[in-house]
Design a protein around this motif. Sequence first.
Motif, PDB file in Angstrom:
ATOM      1  N   SER A 279      12.373  13.718 -17.905  1.00 27.03           N
ATOM      2  CA  SER A 279      11.304  12.716 -17.829  1.00 27.03           C
ATOM      3  C   SER A 279      11.755  11.511 -17.013  1.00 27.03           C
ATOM      4  CB  SER A 279      10.903  12.282 -19.242  1.00 27.03           C
ATOM      5  OG  SER A 279      10.439  13.376 -19.993  1.00 27.03           O
ATOM      6  N   LEU A 280      13.004  11.096 -17.199  1.00 22.24           N
ATOM      7  CA  LEU A 280      13.533   9.972 -16.429  1.00 22.24           C
ATOM      8  C   LEU A 280      13.535  10.291 -14.941  1.00 22.24           C
ATOM      9  CD1 LEU A 280      16.635   7.870 -17.430  1.00 22.24           C
ATOM     10  CD2 LEU A 280      16.240   8.500 -15.058  1.00 22.24           C
ATOM     11  N   ALA A 281      13.992  11.496 -14.600  1.00 24.76           N
ATOM     12  CA  ALA A 281      14.024  11.893 -13.188  1.00 24.76           C
ATOM     13  C   ALA A 281      12.616  12.004 -12.621  1.00 24.76           C
ATOM     14  CB  ALA A 281      14.761  13.230 -13.052  1.00 24.76           C
ATOM     15  N   ALA A 282      11.684  12.506 -13.436  1.00 27.94           N
ATOM     16  CA  ALA A 282      10.301  12.639 -12.971  1.00 27.94           C
ATOM     17  C   ALA A 282       9.680  11.278 -12.709  1.00 27.94           C
ATOM     18  CB  ALA A 282       9.470  13.407 -14.008  1.00 27.94           C
ATOM     19  N   GLY A 283       9.935  10.307 -13.588  1.00 31.92           N
ATOM     20  CA  GLY A 283       9.399   8.970 -13.375  1.00 31.92           C
ATOM     21  C   GLY A 283       9.978   8.319 -12.134  1.00 31.92           C
ATOM     22  N   THR A 284      11.265   8.532 -11.901  1.00 30.87           N
ATOM     23  CA  THR A 284      11.913   7.976 -10.710  1.00 30.87           C
ATOM     24  C   THR A 284      11.294   8.535  -9.436  1.00 30.87           C
ATOM     25  OG1 THR A 284      13.987   7.803 -11.953  1.00 30.87           O
ATOM     26  CG2 THR A 284      14.125   7.673  -9.551  1.00 30.87           C
ATOM     27  N   SER A 285      11.171   9.846  -9.394  1.00 34.35           N
ATOM     28  CA  SER A 285      10.631  10.507  -8.195  1.00 34.35           C
ATOM     29  C   SER A 285       9.158  10.190  -8.000  1.00 34.35           C
ATOM     30  CB  SER A 285      10.828  12.023  -8.305  1.00 34.35           C
ATOM     31  OG  SER A 285      12.195  12.339  -8.461  1.00 34.35           O
ATOM     32  N   LEU A 286       8.409  10.168  -9.098  1.00 33.70           N
ATOM     33  CA  LEU A 286       6.969   9.927  -8.996  1.00 33.70           C
ATOM     34  C   LEU A 286       6.680   8.546  -8.418  1.00 33.70           C
ATOM     35  CD1 LEU A 286       4.090  10.926  -9.662  1.00 33.70           C
ATOM     36  CD2 LEU A 286       4.348   9.857 -11.913  1.00 33.70           C
ATOM     37  N   ALA A 287       7.373   7.535  -8.916  1.00 37.25           N
ATOM     38  CA  ALA A 287       7.124   6.184  -8.411  1.00 37.25           C
ATOM     39  C   ALA A 287       7.536   6.047  -6.954  1.00 37.25           C
ATOM     40  CB  ALA A 287       7.882   5.173  -9.276  1.00 37.25           C
ATOM     41  N   ALA A 288       8.655   6.669  -6.590  1.00 40.59           N
ATOM     42  CA  ALA A 288       9.115   6.579  -5.204  1.00 40.59           C
ATOM     43  C   ALA A 288       8.163   7.277  -4.249  1.00 40.59           C
ATOM     44  CB  ALA A 288      10.516   7.181  -5.088  1.00 40.59           C
TER      45      ALA A 288
ATOM     46  N   ALA B 200       4.827   8.290  -4.913  1.00 38.68           N
ATOM     47  CA  ALA B 200       3.385   8.063  -5.035  1.00 38.68           C
ATOM     48  C   ALA B 200       2.963   6.621  -4.801  1.00 38.68           C
ATOM     49  CB  ALA B 200       2.916   8.503  -6.431  1.00 38.68           C
ATOM     50  N   THR B 201       3.882   5.673  -4.802  1.00 37.05           N
ATOM     51  CA  THR B 201       3.485   4.265  -4.707  1.00 37.05           C
ATOM     52  C   THR B 201       2.770   3.955  -3.396  1.00 37.05           C
ATOM     53  OG1 THR B 201       5.276   3.535  -6.171  1.00 37.05           O
ATOM     54  CG2 THR B 201       4.328   1.900  -4.700  1.00 37.05           C
ATOM     55  N   VAL B 202       3.332   4.393  -2.296  1.00 36.50           N
ATOM     56  CA  VAL B 202       2.706   4.096  -0.996  1.00 36.50           C
ATOM     57  C   VAL B 202       1.349   4.779  -0.851  1.00 36.50           C
ATOM     58  CG1 VAL B 202       2.936   4.342   1.517  1.00 36.50           C
ATOM     59  CG2 VAL B 202       4.898   3.591   0.137  1.00 36.50           C
ATOM     60  N   PRO B 203       1.203   6.077  -1.134  1.00 37.70           N
ATOM     61  CA  PRO B 203      -0.131   6.689  -1.062  1.00 37.70           C
ATOM     62  C   PRO B 203      -1.142   6.044  -2.000  1.00 37.70           C
ATOM     63  CG  PRO B 203       1.553   8.386  -1.131  1.00 37.70           C
ATOM     64  CD  PRO B 203       2.236   7.093  -1.403  1.00 37.70           C
ATOM     65  N   LEU B 204      -0.725   5.696  -3.221  1.00 33.84           N
ATOM     66  CA  LEU B 204      -1.634   5.033  -4.151  1.00 33.84           C
ATOM     67  C   LEU B 204      -2.057   3.672  -3.620  1.00 33.84           C
ATOM     68  CD1 LEU B 204      -0.064   5.830  -7.651  1.00 33.84           C
ATOM     69  CD2 LEU B 204      -2.308   6.529  -6.828  1.00 33.84           C
ATOM     70  N   THR B 205      -1.124   2.960  -3.028  1.00 34.73           N
ATOM     71  CA  THR B 205      -1.445   1.649  -2.459  1.00 34.73           C
ATOM     72  C   THR B 205      -2.490   1.788  -1.356  1.00 34.73           C
ATOM     73  OG1 THR B 205       0.780   0.860  -2.957  1.00 34.73           O
ATOM     74  CG2 THR B 205      -0.474  -0.381  -1.325  1.00 34.73           C
ATOM     75  N   ALA B 206      -2.295   2.766  -0.492  1.00 34.52           N
ATOM     76  CA  ALA B 206      -3.259   2.991   0.589  1.00 34.52           C
ATOM     77  C   ALA B 206      -4.621   3.391   0.048  1.00 34.52           C
ATOM     78  CB  ALA B 206      -2.728   4.071   1.530  1.00 34.52           C
ATOM     79  N   ALA B 207      -4.629   4.231  -0.988  1.00 33.43           N
ATOM     80  CA  ALA B 207      -5.892   4.705  -1.558  1.00 33.43           C
ATOM     81  C   ALA B 207      -6.642   3.590  -2.287  1.00 33.43           C
ATOM     82  CB  ALA B 207      -5.628   5.857  -2.518  1.00 33.43           C
ATOM     83  N   LEU B 208      -5.914   2.581  -2.776  1.00 31.30           N
ATOM     84  CA  LEU B 208      -6.529   1.514  -3.561  1.00 31.30           C
ATOM     85  C   LEU B 208      -6.773   0.249  -2.746  1.00 31.30           C
ATOM     86  CD1 LEU B 208      -4.490   1.976  -6.864  1.00 31.30           C
ATOM     87  CD2 LEU B 208      -6.877   2.604  -6.457  1.00 31.30           C
TER      88      LEU B 208
ATOM     89  N   ILE C  46      11.568  -0.231 -10.643  1.00 28.59           N
ATOM     90  CA  ILE C  46      12.552  -0.408  -9.568  1.00 28.59           C
ATOM     91  C   ILE C  46      12.134   0.347  -8.317  1.00 28.59           C
ATOM     92  CG2 ILE C  46      14.975  -0.084  -8.921  1.00 28.59           C
ATOM     93  CD1 ILE C  46      15.611  -0.148 -11.961  1.00 28.59           C
ATOM     94  N   THR C  47      11.815   1.627  -8.478  1.00 23.82           N
ATOM     95  CA  THR C  47      11.529   2.452  -7.299  1.00 23.82           C
ATOM     96  C   THR C  47      10.185   2.122  -6.661  1.00 23.82           C
ATOM     97  OG1 THR C  47      10.740   4.203  -8.784  1.00 23.82           O
ATOM     98  CG2 THR C  47      13.000   4.361  -8.034  1.00 23.82           C
ATOM     99  N   SER C  48       9.212   1.671  -7.454  1.00 30.27           N
ATOM    100  CA  SER C  48       7.934   1.281  -6.851  1.00 30.27           C
ATOM    101  C   SER C  48       8.115   0.042  -5.984  1.00 30.27           C
ATOM    102  CB  SER C  48       6.888   1.025  -7.942  1.00 30.27           C
ATOM    103  OG  SER C  48       7.272  -0.058  -8.770  1.00 30.27           O
ATOM    104  N   LEU C  49       8.945  -0.896  -6.436  1.00 32.41           N
ATOM    105  CA  LEU C  49       9.215  -2.080  -5.620  1.00 32.41           C
ATOM    106  C   LEU C  49       9.988  -1.712  -4.366  1.00 32.41           C
ATOM    107  CD1 LEU C  49       9.193  -5.112  -5.151  1.00 32.41           C
ATOM    108  CD2 LEU C  49      11.208  -5.302  -6.616  1.00 32.41           C
ATOM    109  N   GLY C  50      10.912  -0.762  -4.485  1.00 32.74           N
ATOM    110  CA  GLY C  50      11.647  -0.322  -3.311  1.00 32.74           C
ATOM    111  C   GLY C  50      10.731   0.239  -2.233  1.00 32.74           C
ATOM    112  N   ALA C  51       9.686   0.954  -2.678  1.00 37.10           N
ATOM    113  CA  ALA C  51       8.755   1.544  -1.706  1.00 37.10           C
ATOM    114  C   ALA C  51       7.907   0.492  -1.001  1.00 37.10           C
ATOM    115  CB  ALA C  51       7.842   2.553  -2.417  1.00 37.10           C
ATOM    116  N   LEU C  52       7.693  -0.645  -1.641  1.00 38.26           N
ATOM    117  CA  LEU C  52       6.831  -1.691  -1.062  1.00 38.26           C
ATOM    118  C   LEU C  52       7.597  -3.003  -0.851  1.00 38.26           C
ATOM    119  CD1 LEU C  52       3.622  -1.165  -3.256  1.00 38.26           C
ATOM    120  CD2 LEU C  52       3.942  -0.472  -0.871  1.00 38.26           C
ATOM    121  N   PHE C  53       8.891  -2.921  -0.702  1.00 37.71           N
ATOM    122  CA  PHE C  53       9.690  -4.144  -0.689  1.00 37.71           C
ATOM    123  C   PHE C  53       9.391  -5.020   0.524  1.00 37.71           C
ATOM    124  CE2 PHE C  53      13.631  -6.636  -0.050  1.00 37.71           C
ATOM    125  CZ  PHE C  53      13.642  -7.285  -1.275  1.00 37.71           C
TER     126      PHE C  53
END
Length: 212
Positions: free
Chosen positions: A168-177, A179-187, A53-60
Amino acid sequence: MSDEEIQTMNRAAVVRTTPDRQPPAPAHVAPTWLGPVLIVGIVLAALNLRPAITSLGALFEETRTGLGMSGTVAGLITSVPALCFAVFGVTAPRLSRRFGPAAVVCAGMAAVATGLLIRPFATGAAGFLAASALSLAGIALTNVLLPVIVKRYFPDRVGTMTGLYSMSLAAGTSLAAAATVPLTAALGGSWRTGLLVWAVLALVAVLPWLPV
């Protein structure tokens, strides 16, 4: 009839009327690897309950432009998580009773991974929506049944395991929100690659549940 014959007959009657005594069945002992594997499985599953959910929100916006979504379709996609949580969350207890909670969680994680693998390659909004719904169905099932797993396998550590699961749930939520944009740029900058990255984490989360 002699006294000796009478005593022999009495002893035989006692033997015939005394029920056979079977040794008590040994108590079932869980294998030593089960506890550690379950802890790893719970942590990894919880990490995967929000990145879809949060990764899509970052790149919606990038995704919407890339797939040529209309405003109506974009609005529909944003409402899919709540719909899937309502529909599939209700079916989780019934599936758990039939197949067992661990089996359903394993299937849920497999659904999350499959949906995340498919949706970056979708060429239209319908395919993207269907793949997202598959992932969200797996998330809904797992979200309901992880507390059941904790209570069943860790009855003396419910508070500790619930805290670990929540962190763990909170960490996954925050991590995807975050890190998604920086990872996208790096890849390479493609939104497809940025979304595909999270399928790797979901695939890893399936592995501990297979032996369980």
